[in-house]
Design an enzyme around this catalytic site. Structure first.
Site, mmCIF file in Angstrom:
data_model
loop_
_atom_site.group_PDB
_atom_site.id
_atom_site.type_symbol
_atom_site.label_atom_id
_atom_site.label_comp_id
_atom_site.label_asym_id
_atom_site.label_seq_id
_atom_site.Cartn_x
_atom_site.Cartn_y
_atom_site.Cartn_z
ATOM 1 N N TYR A 130 -50.798 25.494 153.351
ATOM 2 C CA TYR A 130 -49.717 25.081 153.696
ATOM 3 C C TYR A 130 -49.474 25.462 152.397
ATOM 4 C CZ TYR A 130 -49.438 26.102 158.674
ATOM 5 O OH TYR A 130 -50.037 26.219 159.880
ATOM 6 N N HIS A 276 -47.030 33.810 163.788
ATOM 7 C CA HIS A 276 -47.461 32.734 164.150
ATOM 8 C C HIS A 276 -47.664 32.535 165.048
ATOM 9 C CE1 HIS A 276 -48.500 28.993 161.721
ATOM 10 N NE2 HIS A 276 -48.517 28.478 162.437
HETATM 11 C C1 GLV Z 1 -50.042 25.416 162.234
HETATM 12 O O1 GLV Z 1 -50.075 26.189 161.761
HETATM 13 C C2 GLV Z 1 -49.472 25.332 164.094
HETATM 14 O O2 GLV Z 1 -48.686 26.767 164.010
HETATM 15 O O3 GLV Z 1 -49.422 24.416 165.075
#
Ligand code: GLV
Length: 387
Positions: A130, A276
């Site tokens: 990150y 994500h």
């Molecule tokens: C980290 O990448 C999360 O999704 O908590």
């Protein structure tokens, strides 16, 4: 020995083994969880074409991704807080992955540090970065990944601001985990977890130790991300990284054709189609829905990897059919790890491989590298093999 026949079995066991705050951190998504559910629903909605009377004596799930041989087209995704799911969780995951012949990706937000994992494994692993406001931190992380001979760097680009995960707030998820009146009972009923994790030596962010003030007590993860994350990053960062990282570079969090074109033009080696895991933009499409257009936009300039709801081998087959080179698994990995440590991760990989092998056979496919749209029953305008 417990019998696990599916990722769902591992998930159920994980739920029994770790405190609710930890389990739900992995299991749940942001806001109303529309995208979380969409990822699964869209994968489930795809139909496979059953084929028969095809010689299936020679079958293979082996492939190459980014020039490396993999025993199957599945990698372990970078996941935060992994070492809270099981003592030394990142090390256990990396060991299971290397024995299985697939890559393990270590998150910036891991509990075991890059060096901890490096000291435990024999095969190179991937490191996920990150970008933080503190440029020195970014420099240092890249240098540490190089020193650890990581074989690929993943830049995650979809978490510069954070979607709200309501369960984490309700559960008061803190790093390291703290005893509160509210969670005491929960923890007391999970003595093996408490003994393993709370009595282990690693309970906070291993990569941040000594770097960021009070990394031994960062409060909630979201507070930390909100204060540290660099919201100014643009595609220029790829050049910045390239100047420091000579290895394979992967960008994670592509969900749009325009971004896919920009990523390919920026010269990345691979992009990961990802929302994500439904943990960021709620209302975003399922990753499998955008995969074909991203593959088209990448136009062979880089490899396209896929994540988002992969919880069985049939999902892997579907993603490959729509042009992914390989899939990453985050939640499935954490369920396996929480259920039974390294053994649970190995079992998770075995389950995916067995399901993939059988589903390939039943769709008339003998070699994972040759999977294409013909394994899917698609509306006629979508059914041509990708060029
Ligand atoms: C980290 O990448 C999360 O999704 O908590």
């Amino acid at each position: 020995m417990r019998i696990y026949t599916s990722i769902a079995d591992l998930r159920r066991r994980a739920q029994q083994r770790v405190p609710r705050a930890i389990f739900e951190y992995a299991d749940r998504g942001s806001y109303d969880e529309l995208t979380l559910r969409r990822n699964r629903a869209a994968l489930e909605a795809l139909e496979l074409r059953q084929r028969v009377m095809i010689d299936l004596t020679q079958r293979s799930t082996a492939t190459t991704v980014l020039g490396q041989p993999w025993s199957m087209p599945v990698a372990i995704a970078p996941t935060g807080l992994t070492g809270l799911f099981h003592r030394d969780g990142e090390i256990q995951g990396a060991l299971a992955a290397e024995a299985f012949g697939v890559p393990f990706a270590l998150s910036t937000m891991s509990i075991c540090s890059i060096e901890d994992v490096r000291a435990a494994v024999t095969q190179p692993f991937w490191f996920q970065l990150y970008m933080m406001k503190d440029r020195g931190f970014n420099e240092e992380m890249v240098a540490r990944a190089r020193a650890a001979q990581c074989s690929a760097l993943i830049l995650t680009v979809d978490l510069v601001v954070q979607g709200l995960r309501r369960r984490d707030v309700h559960n008061g998820l803190t790093i390291p985990p703290r005893f509160t009146l509210a969670n005491l009972l929960d923890i007391m009923t999970r003595p093996r977890w408490a003994l393993g994790v709370l009595c282990g030596k690693r309970r906070s962010f291993g990569n941040l130790a000594g770097r960021i003030e009070a990394s031994s007590g960062l409060g909630t993860l979201s507070q930390w991300i909100a204060s540290q994350s660099d919201a100014s990053i643009t595609w220029k960062e790829i050049d910045w990284l390239r100047a420091r990282w000579p290895g394979k570079l992967i960008v994670k969090g592509i969900l749009d054709v325009e971004d896919a074109k920009l990523a390919a033009a920026a010269g990345v080696d691979a992009m990961i189609v990802s929302n994500h895991g439904g943990r960021q933009l709620d209302g975003a499409p399922a990753t499998i829905s955008v995969l074909p257009e991203v593959v088209e936009a990448a136009a062979g300039r880089c490899e396209v990897l896929f994540d988002g709801g992969v919880q069985c081998g049939q999902d892997v087959l579907k993603a490959l059919a729509l042009g992914a080179r390989a899939c990453l698994v985050g939640k499935s990995f954490l369920y396996g790890l929480a259920a039974d440590g390294r053994r649970g991760v190995t079992r998770m990989l075995e389950i995916l491989r067995a399901e993939l092998e059988v589903s390939m056979a039943l769709t008339g496919c003998t070699d994972v590298r040759h999977i294409d749209r013909r394994v899917l029953r698609l509306p006629s305008h979508l059914s041509g093999s990708p060029s």
